[in-house]
Scaffold this active site. Structure first.
Site, PDB file in Angstrom:
ATOM      1  N   ASP A   1      -7.792   2.136  11.936  1.00  0.00           N
ATOM      2  CA  ASP A   1      -6.641   2.994  12.159  1.00  0.00           C
ATOM      3  C   ASP A   1      -6.708   4.408  11.612  1.00  0.00           C
ATOM      4  O   ASP A   1      -6.058   5.564  11.944  1.00  0.00           O
ATOM      5  CB  ASP A   1      -5.327   2.347  11.617  1.00  0.00           C
ATOM      6  CG  ASP A   1      -4.873   1.185  12.291  1.00  0.00           C
ATOM      7  OD1 ASP A   1      -5.156   1.124  13.578  1.00  0.00           O
ATOM      8  OD2 ASP A   1      -4.178   0.356  11.814  1.00  0.00           O
TER       9      ASP A   1
ATOM     10  N   SER B   1      -3.097 -10.335   6.172  1.00  0.00           N
ATOM     11  CA  SER B   1      -2.888  -9.104   6.512  1.00  0.00           C
ATOM     12  C   SER B   1      -2.351  -9.021   7.996  1.00  0.00           C
ATOM     13  O   SER B   1      -2.907  -9.427   9.004  1.00  0.00           O
ATOM     14  CB  SER B   1      -3.930  -8.190   6.539  1.00  0.00           C
ATOM     15  OG  SER B   1      -3.523  -6.881   6.739  1.00  0.00           O
TER      16      SER B   1
ATOM     17  N   ASP C   1       0.852  -1.134   0.019  1.00  0.00           N
ATOM     18  CA  ASP C   1      -0.043   0.003   0.090  1.00  0.00           C
ATOM     19  C   ASP C   1       0.831   1.179   0.140  1.00  0.00           C
ATOM     20  O   ASP C   1       0.551   2.231  -0.818  1.00  0.00           O
ATOM     21  CB  ASP C   1      -0.846   0.021   1.170  1.00  0.00           C
ATOM     22  CG  ASP C   1      -2.017  -1.170   1.140  1.00  0.00           C
ATOM     23  OD1 ASP C   1      -1.630  -2.032   0.334  1.00  0.00           O
ATOM     24  OD2 ASP C   1      -2.835  -1.080   1.856  1.00  0.00           O
TER      25      ASP C   1
ATOM     26  N   ARG D   1      -0.695   3.198  17.497  1.00  0.00           N
ATOM     27  CA  ARG D   1      -0.857   4.146  16.721  1.00  0.00           C
ATOM     28  C   ARG D   1      -0.719   5.674  17.364  1.00  0.00           C
ATOM     29  O   ARG D   1      -0.191   6.612  16.801  1.00  0.00           O
ATOM     30  CB  ARG D   1      -2.589   4.082  16.362  1.00  0.00           C
ATOM     31  CG  ARG D   1      -2.920   3.063  15.552  1.00  0.00           C
ATOM     32  CD  ARG D   1      -1.782   2.611  14.477  1.00  0.00           C
ATOM     33  NE  ARG D   1      -1.881   1.508  13.696  1.00  0.00           N
ATOM     34  CZ  ARG D   1      -1.149   0.603  13.521  1.00  0.00           C
ATOM     35  NH1 ARG D   1      -0.052   0.653  13.993  1.00  0.00           N
ATOM     36  NH2 ARG D   1      -1.295  -0.550  12.400  1.00  0.00           N
TER      37      ARG D   1
END
Length: 409
Positions: free
Chosen positions: A134, A186, A24, A105
């Site tokens: 996220d 993932s 990505d 995060r």
């Protein structure tokens, strides 16, 4: 794919991208240059995901079109300032999830903003999809720390919808990638855990295959002999493993190694995402599972009934605050302050037995313990007059007694 020839309205000269080197973000670097005509600064956070994921990252970012790549070591800060405080709250999302992705995060977003200020960027970007949590966690942090910087979220703009689309785009820009169209899972890893989604896990009826798990030994294949591990806490912080003083990060590294060898810390859950949909994921958190068990074992010694009940309420609320990306908020600060007041009492040693996927507390002691063998004994004692319990029970049940009398009237 969408025709990206239309120039976006946003005028950006320099953007800092949260970069992982995966498919990505590898595609996002040239896409930002193509569609915004801006300079792209890649930023990667080392939160303990492992050397394999960071090796060659700078060269890869430059090769994909970034002008710079900043890799910031956040491992110790992540464990000391984000993981340890979360442990003191007792936060567990929906009874199972130990918040591994969620906790990483805010520190990543904070460091990304710091880099943006340092290089004079006028925008931020990330590779989060429009379906996940996220995007909210990153952009919530950006809003609190840098509301003046606009955020570019390519997955909400481009028409690329598959790995094949991204691979074709990279090929058209002559950007090499080690990714392939056959990737099954993932994954997200850091010092605390690794998560797994996709593949057969998208159907909740499918049991996870052995290929899903990458961090822990299958409990069925774990040693047939239990192992005891000793941990020591000082005012809520874990300081020693098996008698050896270690830094916060190295404490976690040691417990991950020990716990993983016994298959500790695997969960398979269907959780409620913040954006409204349910998702199925498998998580491995061996060291974290040991730490949480040990911490609670000491809490049970040092907190009285009302204090422990309130701490449980803090944990329930804080799990949602952290999961929902509300770290840089007043409610976050308030809950952490409350938990920290209790953590000052959490000092002592706990011994945990590890065996075939289980972590069981078998010994615990604390200088702040409220447990008294003199009072709790089933044998004869001289400190507790059992006849005193009668008056307590009459007062404790007084409202029930009055209610019954009212019904009789």
């Amino acid at each position: 794919m969408r025709n990206t020839a239309n120039k976006p309205k946003l005028d950006v000269k320099k953007v800092v991208l949260a970069y992982s080197g995966g498919l990505d973000t590898s595609a996002i670097v040239p896409w930002l240059k193509d569609n915004y005509g801006c300079e792209v600064i890649a930023f990667a956070a080392d939160v303990g995901q492992g050397a394999d994921e960071l090796e060659g990252l700078e060269e890869k970012a430059i090769a994909s079109g970034a002008s710079e790549c900043h890799i910031v070591d956040l491992k110790e800060q992540f464990v000391k300032d984000f993981i340890y405080p979360t442990i003191t709250t007792g936060a567990v999302y929906e009874d199972d999830y130990l918040l591994g992705t969620s906790m990483a995060r805010p520190i990543i977003a904070q460091a990304q903003v710091d880099i943006a200020r340092k290089v004079g960027a006028d925008a931020l970007s990330h590779g989060c999809t429009g379906k996940g949590n996220d995007q909210v966690r990153f952009e919530g942090a950006f809003a609190a720390l840098a509301p003046d910087l606009p955020v570019i979220a390519p997955w909400r703009e481009w028409d690329m919808v598959s790995r094949e689309d991204l691979l074709d785009y990279l090929a058209s820009r002559n950007v090499k990638t080690s990714s392939s169209a056959t990737k099954i899972y993932s994954r997200d890893a850091n010092a605390w855990h690794i998560s797994h989604e996709g593949g057969e896990l998208e159907n909740p009826w499918n049991a996870p295959s052995k290929e899903v798990w990458t961090m822990t030994v299958d409990p069925e294949d774990a040693p047939n002999t239990p192992e005891l591990v000793s941990v020591v806490f000082d005012k809520g912080g874990l300081t020693h493993v098996n008698g050896k003083a270690l830094s916060p990060y190295n404490v976690l590294v040691a417990l991950n190694r020990i716990g993983a060898a016994h298959g500790v810390g695997r969960i398979d859950i269907v959780e409620n995402r913040l954006v409204g949909m349910k998702s199925r994921g498998c998580y491995e958190t061996p060291g974290g599972t040991i730490m949480m068990k040990a911490y609670k074992a000491l809490e049970c010694l040092v907190l009285d009934k009302s204090a422990f009940k309130f701490r449980e309420q803090i944990g329930l609320e804080y799990a949602h605050v952290m999961y929902d990306g509300r770290y840089f908020t007043a409610i976050n600060d308030s809950l952490l302050a409350a938990a920290n007041s209790f953590a000052q009492l959490v000092s002592g040693e706990v011994v945990i037995k590890l065996y075939k996927g289980n972590a069981t507390v078998v010994q615990r002691q604390s200088p702040n313990s409220l447990y008294s063998e003199d009072f709790a004994t089933f044998g004869a004692d001289d400190v507790y007059d059992q006849s005193h319990a009668e008056g307590f029970i009459r007062l404790f049940s007084l409202s029930s007694r009055i209610s019954h009398m009212n019904k009789q009237k």
